[in-house]
Design a protein around this motif. Structure first.
Motif, mmCIF file in Angstrom:
data_model
loop_
_atom_site.group_PDB
_atom_site.id
_atom_site.type_symbol
_atom_site.label_atom_id
_atom_site.label_comp_id
_atom_site.label_asym_id
_atom_site.label_seq_id
_atom_site.Cartn_x
_atom_site.Cartn_y
_atom_site.Cartn_z
ATOM 1 N N ARG A 6 0.874 -1.180 0.000
ATOM 2 C CA ARG A 6 0.000 0.000 0.000
ATOM 3 C C ARG A 6 0.903 1.220 0.000
ATOM 4 O O ARG A 6 1.891 1.271 0.723
ATOM 5 N N VAL A 7 0.546 2.206 -0.803
ATOM 6 C CA VAL A 7 1.387 3.371 -1.032
ATOM 7 C C VAL A 7 0.609 4.644 -0.754
ATOM 8 O O VAL A 7 -0.577 4.737 -1.038
ATOM 9 N N ILE A 8 1.301 5.644 -0.217
ATOM 10 C CA ILE A 8 0.736 6.983 -0.072
ATOM 11 C C ILE A 8 1.638 7.944 -0.840
ATOM 12 O O ILE A 8 2.859 7.817 -0.807
ATOM 13 N N ILE A 9 1.001 8.878 -1.547
ATOM 14 C CA ILE A 9 1.756 9.833 -2.360
ATOM 15 C C ILE A 9 1.138 11.222 -2.226
ATOM 16 O O ILE A 9 -0.076 11.364 -2.150
ATOM 17 N N VAL A 25 0.471 2.791 -10.619
ATOM 18 C CA VAL A 25 -0.761 2.177 -11.111
ATOM 19 C C VAL A 25 -0.434 0.945 -11.961
ATOM 20 O O VAL A 25 -1.121 -0.079 -11.882
ATOM 21 N N ARG A 26 0.629 1.020 -12.744
ATOM 22 C CA ARG A 26 1.031 -0.113 -13.594
ATOM 23 C C ARG A 26 1.699 -1.242 -12.809
ATOM 24 O O ARG A 26 1.761 -2.378 -13.280
ATOM 25 N N ALA A 27 2.205 -0.946 -11.626
ATOM 26 C CA ALA A 27 2.956 -1.945 -10.848
ATOM 27 C C ALA A 27 2.022 -3.020 -10.290
ATOM 28 O O ALA A 27 1.062 -2.708 -9.579
ATOM 29 N N ASP A 28 2.331 -4.267 -10.590
ATOM 30 C CA ASP A 28 1.478 -5.358 -10.106
ATOM 31 C C ASP A 28 1.721 -5.678 -8.630
ATOM 32 O O ASP A 28 0.958 -6.422 -8.028
ATOM 33 N N TRP A 29 2.749 -5.113 -8.034
ATOM 34 C CA TRP A 29 3.045 -5.340 -6.618
ATOM 35 C C TRP A 29 2.387 -4.295 -5.705
ATOM 36 O O TRP A 29 2.543 -4.347 -4.483
ATOM 37 N N VAL A 30 1.640 -3.352 -6.294
ATOM 38 C CA VAL A 30 0.948 -2.322 -5.518
ATOM 39 C C VAL A 30 -0.543 -2.658 -5.468
ATOM 40 O O VAL A 30 -1.191 -2.818 -6.503
ATOM 41 N N SER A 31 -1.092 -2.764 -4.259
ATOM 42 C CA SER A 31 -2.511 -3.084 -4.110
ATOM 43 C C SER A 31 -3.380 -1.831 -4.058
ATOM 44 O O SER A 31 -4.506 -1.835 -4.560
ATOM 45 N N GLU A 32 -2.861 -0.766 -3.434
ATOM 46 C CA GLU A 32 -3.647 0.466 -3.312
ATOM 47 C C GLU A 32 -2.706 1.663 -3.228
ATOM 48 O O GLU A 32 -1.628 1.580 -2.644
ATOM 49 N N ASP A 73 2.814 1.044 3.355
ATOM 50 C CA ASP A 73 4.162 0.478 3.347
ATOM 51 C C ASP A 73 5.184 1.459 2.792
ATOM 52 O O ASP A 73 6.292 1.563 3.299
ATOM 53 N N LEU A 74 4.796 2.152 1.720
ATOM 54 C CA LEU A 74 5.715 3.027 0.993
ATOM 55 C C LEU A 74 5.113 4.416 0.844
ATOM 56 O O LEU A 74 3.891 4.563 0.787
ATOM 57 N N SER A 75 5.985 5.426 0.741
ATOM 58 C CA SER A 75 5.497 6.791 0.554
ATOM 59 C C SER A 75 6.360 7.540 -0.455
ATOM 60 O O SER A 75 7.560 7.272 -0.576
ATOM 61 N N PHE A 76 5.717 8.457 -1.163
ATOM 62 C CA PHE A 76 6.405 9.295 -2.139
ATOM 63 C C PHE A 76 6.014 10.737 -1.863
ATOM 64 O O PHE A 76 4.847 11.102 -1.984
ATOM 65 N N ALA A 113 4.741 3.949 6.958
ATOM 66 C CA ALA A 113 5.632 3.815 5.807
ATOM 67 C C ALA A 113 7.061 3.533 6.265
ATOM 68 O O ALA A 113 7.565 4.181 7.172
ATOM 69 N N THR A 114 7.692 2.569 5.617
ATOM 70 C CA THR A 114 9.089 2.262 5.918
ATOM 71 C C THR A 114 10.020 2.801 4.825
ATOM 72 O O THR A 114 11.234 2.756 4.974
ATOM 73 N N PHE A 115 9.427 3.295 3.739
ATOM 74 C CA PHE A 115 10.184 3.865 2.624
ATOM 75 C C PHE A 115 9.645 5.247 2.304
ATOM 76 O O PHE A 115 8.430 5.457 2.287
ATOM 77 N N LEU A 116 10.555 6.188 2.061
ATOM 78 C CA LEU A 116 10.176 7.519 1.592
ATOM 79 C C LEU A 116 11.002 7.836 0.363
ATOM 80 O O LEU A 116 12.232 7.816 0.412
ATOM 81 N N GLY A 117 10.324 8.097 -0.746
ATOM 82 C CA GLY A 117 10.981 8.541 -1.964
ATOM 83 C C GLY A 117 10.664 10.005 -2.186
ATOM 84 O O GLY A 117 9.518 10.429 -2.004
ATOM 85 N N ALA A 118 11.658 10.796 -2.543
ATOM 86 C CA ALA A 118 11.458 12.232 -2.725
ATOM 87 C C ALA A 118 12.457 12.761 -3.753
ATOM 88 O O ALA A 118 13.356 12.048 -4.191
ATOM 89 N N VAL A 119 12.263 14.028 -4.122
ATOM 90 C CA VAL A 119 13.179 14.693 -5.043
ATOM 91 C C VAL A 119 13.830 15.846 -4.303
ATOM 92 O O VAL A 119 13.141 16.683 -3.716
ATOM 93 N N GLY A 120 15.154 15.870 -4.303
ATOM 94 C CA GLY A 120 15.912 16.950 -3.679
ATOM 95 C C GLY A 120 16.490 17.857 -4.742
ATOM 96 O O GLY A 120 15.925 18.004 -5.828
ATOM 97 N N MET A 121 17.625 18.435 -4.443
ATOM 98 C CA MET A 121 18.239 19.373 -5.373
ATOM 99 C C MET A 121 19.744 19.364 -5.192
ATOM 100 O O MET A 121 20.239 19.343 -4.063
ATOM 101 N N VAL A 122 20.451 19.394 -6.301
ATOM 102 C CA VAL A 122 21.898 19.577 -6.242
ATOM 103 C C VAL A 122 22.118 21.050 -5.903
ATOM 104 O O VAL A 122 21.560 21.924 -6.562
ATOM 105 N N PRO A 123 22.868 21.362 -4.858
ATOM 106 C CA PRO A 123 23.078 22.772 -4.484
ATOM 107 C C PRO A 123 23.685 23.585 -5.627
ATOM 108 O O PRO A 123 24.556 23.098 -6.338
ATOM 109 N N ALA A 124 23.209 24.783 -5.783
ATOM 110 C CA ALA A 124 23.730 25.678 -6.814
ATOM 111 C C ALA A 124 25.222 25.912 -6.574
ATOM 112 O O ALA A 124 25.627 26.274 -5.478
ATOM 113 N N LYS A 125 26.022 25.661 -7.571
ATOM 114 C CA LYS A 125 27.469 25.852 -7.515
ATOM 115 C C LYS A 125 28.100 25.173 -6.306
ATOM 116 O O LYS A 125 29.091 25.635 -5.769
#
Length: 190
Positions: A6-9, A25-32, A73-76, A113-125
């Motif tokens: 189960r995933v939360i986003i 949505v396409r992943a067969d290992w995700v139930s909700e 289980d997982l979060s984005f 959730a035991t996993f957190l996926g996120a987007v960060g940033m490469v510091p400017a210069k």
């Protein structure tokens, strides 16, 4: 893959979030998939795998009922300052990229959730002194303190928002090095 997940986003209507949601949505290992946002994403409004929770005030995610979310289980965490707001100053950036993103990470952790996926940033210069880099760094520090079993933070140099990008973004990224497509980021995160 075994047990269904189960995933939360959150941030599922933004350029990267839409691509992550498509992958999930396409992943067969995700139930909700539970989405948290200000509006529904019409493409998945009638999809039985996706449950969309609408939150009128994203600045106060403490009002989201954990019982309604259920155990996950997982979060984005894909909350990000929209491009049109990005140059309005540090206050708006911090409100979205630190406060809201951190509140969602807290919610995901509280939901199990035991996993957190996120987007960060490469510091400017390489300095990390600009307000966008500071905001992303502060969010990352908060996420680390939550001690998820697994934490994945993508840090692209430049992002190609593909079909969501403005003409000038497409033009700039066409000639830039180190450009990452949002669809590639989504695939890697999922």
């Amino acid at each position: 893959m075994g047990e269904l997940k189960r995933v939360i986003i959150c941030g599922h209507t933004g350029a990267t979030g839409v691509k992550v949601l498509d992958e999930l949505v396409r992943a067969d290992w995700v139930s909700e998939i539970v989405t948290i946002g200000r509006r529904k994403y019409p493409k998945y409004e009638n999809n039985r795998k996706v449950r969309q929770i609408i939150v009128n005030d994203m600045s106060d995610l403490s009002k989201v009922d954990l019982k309604e979310v259920g155990a996950v289980d997982l979060s984005f965490d894909l909350i990000a300052t929209p491009v049109k707001e990005a140059f309005k100053g540090e206050e708006i950036y911090r409100k979205i990229d630190v406060e809201m993103a951190s509140a969602f990470a807290d919610l995901a952790k509280a939901a199990g959730a035991t996993f957190l996926g996120a987007v960060g940033m490469v510091p400017a210069k390489g300095s990390g002194t600009d307000y966008a880099s500071r905001a992303k760094r502060d969010f990352e520090n908060h996420a680390r303190k939550l001690e998820f079993a697994h934490l994945a933070i993508m840090k692209p140099m430049w992002v190609n928002r593909e079909d969501a990008g403005k003409w000038y973004e497409k033009f700039y990224t066409m000639f830039s090095r180190n450009v990452t497509k949002v669809s590639d980021m989504a695939h890697c995160l999922v």
